[in-house]
Design a protein around this motif. Structure first.
Motif, PDB file in Angstrom:
ATOM      1  N   VAL A  68       0.870  -1.177   0.000  1.00 21.68           N
ATOM      2  CA  VAL A  68       0.000   0.000   0.000  1.00 21.68           C
ATOM      3  C   VAL A  68       0.904   1.223   0.000  1.00 21.68           C
ATOM      4  CG1 VAL A  68      -1.830  -1.203   1.273  1.00 21.68           C
ATOM      5  CG2 VAL A  68      -0.246   0.283   2.523  1.00 21.68           C
ATOM      6  N   HIS A  69       0.470   2.264  -0.681  1.00 18.76           N
ATOM      7  CA  HIS A  69       1.196   3.534  -0.660  1.00 18.76           C
ATOM      8  C   HIS A  69       0.599   4.421   0.424  1.00 18.76           C
ATOM      9  CE1 HIS A  69       3.876   2.981  -4.046  1.00 18.76           C
ATOM     10  NE2 HIS A  69       2.878   2.441  -4.728  1.00 18.76           N
ATOM     11  N   GLY A  70       1.462   5.160   1.113  1.00 21.85           N
ATOM     12  CA  GLY A  70       1.033   5.996   2.225  1.00 21.85           C
ATOM     13  C   GLY A  70       1.019   7.471   1.875  1.00 21.85           C
ATOM     14  N   ASN A  71       1.126   8.312   2.904  1.00 18.96           N
ATOM     15  CA  ASN A  71       1.048   9.755   2.686  1.00 18.96           C
ATOM     16  C   ASN A  71       2.284  10.303   1.976  1.00 18.96           C
ATOM     17  OD1 ASN A  71       1.867   8.963   5.529  1.00 18.96           O
ATOM     18  ND2 ASN A  71       2.656  11.053   5.506  1.00 18.96           N
ATOM     19  N   HIS A  72       3.444   9.666   2.152  1.00 19.59           N
ATOM     20  CA  HIS A  72       4.654  10.162   1.502  1.00 19.59           C
ATOM     21  C   HIS A  72       4.743   9.772   0.034  1.00 19.59           C
ATOM     22  CE1 HIS A  72       7.459  12.033   4.475  1.00 19.59           C
ATOM     23  NE2 HIS A  72       6.584  11.512   5.309  1.00 19.59           N
ATOM     24  N   ASP A  73       4.132   8.648  -0.340  1.00 25.91           N
ATOM     25  CA  ASP A  73       4.278   8.161  -1.723  1.00 25.91           C
ATOM     26  C   ASP A  73       2.912   7.855  -2.341  1.00 25.91           C
ATOM     27  OD1 ASP A  73       3.699   5.974  -0.161  1.00 25.91           O
ATOM     28  OD2 ASP A  73       5.177   4.642  -1.051  1.00 25.91           O
ATOM     29  N   HIS A  74       1.936   8.711  -2.045  1.00 26.68           N
ATOM     30  CA  HIS A  74       0.545   8.470  -2.449  1.00 26.68           C
ATOM     31  C   HIS A  74       0.396   8.358  -3.970  1.00 26.68           C
ATOM     32  CE1 HIS A  74       0.042  12.724  -3.657  1.00 26.68           C
ATOM     33  NE2 HIS A  74       0.831  12.980  -2.628  1.00 26.68           N
ATOM     34  N   LEU A  75      -0.723   7.756  -4.388  1.00 30.58           N
ATOM     35  CA  LEU A  75      -0.962   7.489  -5.807  1.00 30.58           C
ATOM     36  C   LEU A  75      -1.144   8.758  -6.625  1.00 30.58           C
ATOM     37  CD1 LEU A  75      -3.450   4.488  -5.470  1.00 30.58           C
ATOM     38  CD2 LEU A  75      -1.000   4.380  -5.994  1.00 30.58           C
ATOM     39  N   GLY A  76      -1.535   9.858  -5.962  1.00 27.40           N
ATOM     40  CA  GLY A  76      -1.754  11.107  -6.685  1.00 27.40           C
ATOM     41  C   GLY A  76      -0.474  11.825  -7.049  1.00 27.40           C
ATOM     42  N   SER A  77       0.662  11.358  -6.512  1.00 31.59           N
ATOM     43  CA  SER A  77       1.947  11.969  -6.847  1.00 31.59           C
ATOM     44  C   SER A  77       2.485  11.325  -8.114  1.00 31.59           C
ATOM     45  CB  SER A  77       2.925  11.787  -5.676  1.00 31.59           C
ATOM     46  OG  SER A  77       3.087  10.413  -5.398  1.00 31.59           O
ATOM     47  N   TYR A  78       3.715  11.659  -8.450  1.00 34.43           N
ATOM     48  CA  TYR A  78       4.310  11.079  -9.656  1.00 34.43           C
ATOM     49  C   TYR A  78       4.272   9.563  -9.592  1.00 34.43           C
ATOM     50  CZ  TYR A  78       6.070  15.690 -10.923  1.00 34.43           C
ATOM     51  OH  TYR A  78       6.168  17.004 -11.270  1.00 34.43           O
ATOM     52  N   ARG A  79       3.783   8.944 -10.661  1.00 34.99           N
ATOM     53  CA  ARG A  79       3.699   7.485 -10.694  1.00 34.99           C
ATOM     54  C   ARG A  79       5.068   6.869 -10.949  1.00 34.99           C
ATOM     55  NH1 ARG A  79      -1.486   5.403 -10.814  1.00 34.99           N
ATOM     56  NH2 ARG A  79      -2.915   7.021 -10.121  1.00 34.99           N
ATOM     57  N   LEU A  80       5.149   5.570 -10.684  1.00 30.14           N
ATOM     58  CA  LEU A  80       6.388   4.852 -10.976  1.00 30.14           C
ATOM     59  C   LEU A  80       6.664   4.878 -12.471  1.00 30.14           C
ATOM     60  CD1 LEU A  80       5.869   1.731  -8.686  1.00 30.14           C
ATOM     61  CD2 LEU A  80       7.421   3.629  -8.278  1.00 30.14           C
ATOM     62  N   GLU A  81       7.878   5.233 -12.822  1.00 34.30           N
ATOM     63  CA  GLU A  81       8.261   5.289 -14.239  1.00 34.30           C
ATOM     64  C   GLU A  81       8.896   3.988 -14.708  1.00 34.30           C
ATOM     65  OE1 GLU A  81       9.939   9.052 -15.665  1.00 34.30           O
ATOM     66  OE2 GLU A  81       9.744   9.773 -13.613  1.00 34.30           O
TER      67      GLU A  81
END
Length: 402
Positions: free
Chosen positions: A92-105
Motif C-alpha cells: 500500500v502507498h502511504g502519505n509520503h508516496d501516495h498514488l496522486g503523486s508522480y507514478r512509478l516510471e
C-alpha cells in the motif's frame, strides 16, 4: 488452515534527504544517504534466507512524492530478487508516496501487488495450499483525515485474513500527523488474524491475538529515531501467532550521556566522552553526545564546547576509524559556566526569533518559494522535525562564525 510465514515491513522512506546533515563530510553523508537502500537490501536478503510465503509493505516506500529514478531503480532490483525467489509482495502507498503523486516510471515485476485508492481484497494461495485474504488501500492523496476502517469487510471463516492500514491509532502519541485514524476496537470488530500497520516509526504492538502491529521504520532518519530498526517475521498457525523482530538498520542513531561532574580541565571532558563511546555496541552509529552535571565547568571550558572546538576534535578522532562512529552533535544544559559567556547579541536574537516562529511565520519567511508559480504546488507545510533541523543547522552555522 496451514501455517503461513510472511514479513511485515513499513516506512522504507527510500532516498530520504536526511535534512540537516548535508554539512557532514561527503563520505559520511553518502554513507548515511545510502542507508535506507542498504536497510531494504537486508530485508530482502532475510526474506529469501527464511523462505517466507509473501511480504507486506504498509506504506511510505519512498520519502518524497517525486520519487527519484535512482530510488525506483534500487527498489526494482530488490523486487526482482524477490520475484526470482517466488516471493510475492503486497504494497500500500502511504502519505509520503501516495498514488496522486508522480507514478512509478519503471515497470515492476508481476509479483508486486499494489492496492488501489479504494479498499480492496487481494487473494493469495501459498505454497502449502493455504488461502489468504489481504485487505488494504493506498492513499490516493497525501492527506487522508477520514476514517477508512468501515470499508474493510469482515473476514471469511475458512481462510486467513490480514488487514494493511497506514494510519494513526487514537491513543498513540506521536510527532507524525494524524492520517486515516482508527481505534483498536474498530480493528478487532473485523475479526482479522493480523493487522499490518504503518506510518508510526516507533515499533509497537497494540494488541495480541490478534496482533495489531507497527513494525516501525527499517532505518532511523534523524536523532530522535534511535535504537534498532527493522521488520517482523510473522508466523500464523491457525489460532497462534509468532512474531520475530529482525533488525535491518544500516546505521543506528544513539544518544550517549556523559557526566562532567568535578571536571578540572578541558582534556578530561574529551577523555570522558571517549570512554563513554567505547562502551557503545559495535556497528555503525551516529551519536548525539548529551553532557550532564556541568556545574564545575569554567567559562573557558564552556566556550570550547559552545564554539564547536570539542565537536570538531571528536569528529577528527573518530572519522578515520574503521566503520562509522560519528558524533553529529553535542547537547548540554548550559547551566553555570555558559551563563557567564558573553553572548553575541545578533546570534542570540536570531536564535530566539527562530525558536519562537509559528507555522505562518515560517511560511512568511519562505514566501518567495511558497508563492512562486512553478514551486508552490510541490510544497507542504514544514514538519516539526524539519523546523528543528533548520534551527539546529542555523545554530551550527552561527557558532562556526562566532
Amino acid at each position: 488452515m496451514g501455517k503461513i510465514r510472511f514479513f511485515h515491513v513499513a516506512d522504507l522512506h527510500l532516498d530520504s534527504p536526511f535534512i540537516g546533515l548535508k554539512h557532514l563530510p561527503k563520505e559520511v553523508f553518502e554513507r548515511i544517504h545510502n542507508s535506507t537502500f542498504a536497510s531494504f537490501e537486508k530485508v530482502v536478503r532475510e526474506a529469501i534466507v527464511r523462505q517466507i510465503d509473501f511480504m507486506i509493505i504498509s506504506g511510505d516506500l519512498f520519502d518524497e512524492e517525486d520519487r527519484s529514478i535512482r530510488a525506483q531503480a534500487k527498489l526494482l532490483k530488490q523486487f526482482n530478487l524477490l520475484h526470482s525467489n517466488n516471493i510475492p509482495v503486497y504494497v500500500v502507498h502511504g502519505n509520503h508516496d501516495h498514488l496522486g503523486s508522480y507514478r512509478l516510471e519503471l515497470d515492476m515485476p508481476d509479483n508486486i501487488h499494489i492496492f488501489n485508492a479504494e479498499t480492496e481484497v487481494k487473494q493469495l494461495t501459498v505454497k502449502n495450499g493455504t488461502t489468504v485474504d489481504i485487505v488494504g488501500f493506498s492513499y490516493g492523496k497525501r492527506h487522508i483525515q477520514e476514517r477508512r476502517v468501515a470499508d474493510y469487510p469482515k473476514r471469511y471463516d475458512d481462510r486467513y485474513t490480514i488487514g494493511i492500514l497506514h494510519g494513526s491509532e487514537g491513543s498513540v502519541h506521536s510527532s507524525h500527523e494524524t492520517y486515516a485514524p482508527f481505534s483498536i476496537r474498530e480493528l478487532l470488530e473485523k475479526n482479522y488474524h493480523y493487522w499490518a500497520l504503518g506510518h508510526i516509526h516507533e515499533r509497537q504492538i497494540l494488541h495480541e491475538e490478534p496482533y495489531i502491529v507497527y513494525p516501525g521504520n527499517i532505518q532511523g532518519r534523524h536523532r530522535k529515531e534511535t535504537g534498532e530498526k527493522g521488520c517482523y517475521e510473522v508466523v500464523l498457525d491457525h489460532h497462534h501467532t509468532e512474531l520475530t523482530f529482525i533488525p535491518t538498520h544500516d546505521l543506528m542513531w544513539r544518544t550517549c550521556r556523559v557526566s562532567l561532574q568535578a571536571v578540572q580541565r578541558f582534556g578530561e571532558i574529551f577523555q570522558r566522552i571517549q570512554q563513554a563511546l567505547e562502551s557503545l555496541e559495535k556497528g555503525d552509529v551516529l551519536i548525539e553526545v548529551i553532557l550532564t552535571d556541568d556545574e564545575s565547568l569554567t567559562q573557558d571550558m564552556a566556550a570550547k564546547i559552545e564554539n564547536g572546538d570539542l565537536l570538531e576534535a571528536l569528529q577528527t578522532e573518530y572519522g578515520s576509524q574503521q566503520g562509522l562512529k560519528w558524533i553529529h552533535s553535542i547537547r548540554w544544559n548550559h547551566t553555570q559556566a555558559s551563563r557567564g559567556i558573553e553572548q553575541d547579541p545578533f546570534r542570540q536574537e536570531v536564535m530566539e526569533t527562530l525558536e519562537s516562529m509559528g507555522e505562518e511565520d515560517w511560511k512568511g519567511a519562505l514566501a518567495e518559494m511558497y508563492e512562486h508559480p512553478s514551486i508552490y504546488r510541490f510544497l507542504d507545510p514544514l514538519k516539526e522535525e524539519e523546523k528543528k533541523s533548520l534551527i539546529e543547522e542555523t545554530e551550527r552555522l552561527l557558532h562556526n562564525k562566532g
